[in-house]
Design an enzyme around this catalytic site. Structure first.
Site, PDB file in Angstrom:
ATOM      1  N   GLU A 113       0.887  -1.175   0.000  1.00 26.50           N
ATOM      2  CA  GLU A 113       0.000   0.000   0.000  1.00 26.50           C
ATOM      3  C   GLU A 113       0.913   1.210   0.000  1.00 26.50           C
ATOM      4  O   GLU A 113       1.508   1.536   1.031  1.00 26.50           O
ATOM      5  CB  GLU A 113      -0.878   0.004   1.260  1.00 26.50           C
ATOM      6  CG  GLU A 113      -1.831  -1.166   1.376  1.00 26.50           C
ATOM      7  CD  GLU A 113      -3.022  -1.034   0.445  1.00 26.50           C
ATOM      8  OE1 GLU A 113      -3.213   0.046  -0.151  1.00 26.50           O
ATOM      9  OE2 GLU A 113      -3.758  -2.016   0.306  1.00 26.50           O
ATOM     10  N   CYS A 116      -1.945   9.159   2.459  1.00 26.72           N
ATOM     11  CA  CYS A 116      -1.650   8.572   1.144  1.00 26.72           C
ATOM     12  C   CYS A 116      -2.730   8.960   0.146  1.00 26.72           C
ATOM     13  O   CYS A 116      -2.452   9.281  -1.001  1.00 26.72           O
ATOM     14  CB  CYS A 116      -1.553   7.059   1.262  1.00 26.72           C
ATOM     15  SG  CYS A 116      -2.985   6.290   2.021  1.00 26.72           S
TER      16      CYS A 116
END
Ligand code: NAD
Length: 473
Positions: A243, A277
């Site tokens: 991720e 993110c």
């Protein structure tokens, strides 16, 4: 400086280490606690404990593991008031947001354990019965970054353990302490060895990903480190999810209602000082709405209260560490030197100790600027102008990143059509940022590999097996 009182959790017990490192409060730039630095021998011990715990834990039913994880979640909930300030001091986010993060982790730990992967009958045609069976993988190495240490760990714990695996969890050396307190909760709520927490530097992460005793790596962090993790895990062909970073575009359509969307766009870009993110990292606005949107976002940014996360008036804290602060200031300086851009508010650090940067809006940003091409990971928002929607979609996709994106419009179905043309793992209509227990999350392109969360996330922690059985006539 407070005395060291933080410990690893290995095989259900507290452990300290011979060496330790300082944890810095980004609101002051000064160390405020010491963290034990796990040795390779301690990692070996944690992995061995995980391996030993795997047999009995993997043989429990989903329902039994759901119950144990719910106990862990309740234990965490009971300590929010204690862990929250530790998270604020090491990470920088305002205390209310730190407590929210832990509360959200509690919720997601419970909600993510609602799914199951039962045996599926793929074929039963009178001649054969073909079954698809899912097995847990074994020992998971979970590695987290410094922006949301608790909620990102919770995603890994929820699905990783619920699937029947055991885990060694390593937080970032910048924000290890709240995670070590999570380990304390595991000591009293989970069988020994099921969840081990060990703190250390980047080398500890490398030892984990290459360790032959690890079967699965769940990594959240930067693209550059993700590539190293993939290479390192290849030695024993560990299953890996990555991720990684994002450079999320938000495309505003020309029918959008600015009064409604501007506060949400602002939140999507500046929450956690932009260190998310999946934050909005570039806005594409049509000619018609361009100036009013720039003005609206500038007004919100200028009024945003920045300060120490322990101050109840603060809405936004500092950048988490000096390296990230320097990186964001460098991108701001490069933007200032480029006379094509207009900084409409911010563009400077705050005149106080700590790593504070004023919320910054960059109007007239251009495609070739660093602030558009790189993941800024800070409170700096570039706004780009477009004339044709097709052109905006093409420019939004012109990146090696592909984590998330958003489309902002009054016509939700049109928004959904545009969303399908954007190369990103999640695209929201009139929203940006967030995770939900049934929504698989992960990136296209260099934003990652595989998915966590939801049915795909649970399946990623298991190995599928096909069983073909002949049937008597
Ligand atoms: P980072 O890659 O520097 O570090 C992440 C973790 O990896 C830390 O625990 C670190 O100690 C460890 N690590 C460092 N080197 C390692 C190695 N060689 N092998 C194994 N582990 C190693 O990332 P960061 O700066 O802590 O986090 C910021 C980045 O994380 C941003 O790019 C952000 O977009 C990304 N991120 C992604 C997601 C997502 O879900 N996609 C979520 C949050 C953050």
């Amino acid at each position: 400086m407070a005395q060291a009182s933080f410990t690893h959790t290995i095989d259900g017990k507290a452990e300290t280490s011979e060496s330790s490192f300082d944890v810095v409060n980004p609101a002051t730039g000064e160390p405020f606690a010491k963290c034990p630095d796990a040795s390779k021998a301690q990692l070996d011990k944690a992995i061995a404990a995980s391996r030993k715990a795997f047999g009995p834990w993997s043989r429990l039913s989903f329902a039994e593991r759901r119950k144990a994880i719910a106990d862990f979640a309740h234990g965490l909930a009971a300590r929010i008031d204690e862990i929250g300030p530790v998270l604020t001091k090491e990470q920088g986010k305002p205390l209310g947001q730190a407590k929210w993060e832990i509360g959200a982790a509690v919720h997601e730990l419970e909600a993510m354990c609602e799914l199951e992967l039962p045996t599926q009958i793929i074929r039963n045609d009178g001649k054969h019965r073909v079954e698809l069976v899912y097995h847990p993988l074994g020992v998971v190495a979970a590695i987290t970054p410094w922006n949301f240490p608790i909620i990102l760990a919770a995603h890994k714990i929820a699905h990783g353990l619920y699937a029947g695996n055991t885990m060694v969890l390593k937080p970032s050396p910048y924000t290890p302490l709240a995670t070590l307190l999570m380990g304390e909760v595991a000591r009293s709520t989970l069988p020994p060895g099921v969840l081990n927490t060990v703190a250390g530097g980047n080398a500890l992460g490398g030892w984990m990903t290459e360790h032959p005793g690890v079967d699965r790596v769940s990594f959240t962090g930067s693209v550059a480190t993700g590539k190293k993790v993939m290479a390192s895990a290849s030695g024993t062909l560990k299953r890996v999810t990555l991720e990684l970073g994002g450079n999320d575009p938000a495309i505003v359509l020309d029918d959008a209602n600015l009064d409604e969307i501007t506060p949400n766009l602002f939140r999507g870009a500046f929450l956690n000082a932009g260190q998310i993110c999946m934050a909005v990292k570039r806005i594409y606005a049509p000619d018609k709405l361009y100036e009013p949107l720039v003005q609206g976002l500038t007004k919100l940014a200028a009024a945003h209260r920045v300060g120490d996360g322990m101050d109840p008036d603060s809405e936004m804290g500092p950048l988490q560490n000096k390296m990230q602060f320097d990186k964001v200031m460098d991108v701001i300086e490069a933007t200032k030197r480029d006379k094509r851009a207009r900084i409409t508010t911010g563009g400077h650090q705050l005149n106080r100790p700590g790593y504070f940067i004023a919320p910054t809006v960059v109007a007239d940003a251009q495609d070739d600027m660093r602030i558009v091409q790189e993941e800024q990971f800070g409170p700096v928002l570039p706004i780009l102008r477009y004339s044709e929607l097709d052109e905006a979609v093409r420019r939004a996709n012109d990146t090696r990143f592909g984590l998330a994106a958003s489309v902002w419009t009054n016509d939700y179905e049109k928004g959904a059509e545009v969303a399908k043309r954007i190369e990103a793992g999640t695209v929201w209509v009139n929203h940006h940022v967030g995770s939900e227990a049934d929504m698989p999350f992960g990136g296209f392109k260099e934003s990652g590999l595989g998915r966590e969360i939801g049915s795909l996330g649970l399946a990623s922690y298991m190995e599928p097996q096909v069983i073909k059985v002949p049937l008597r006539a």
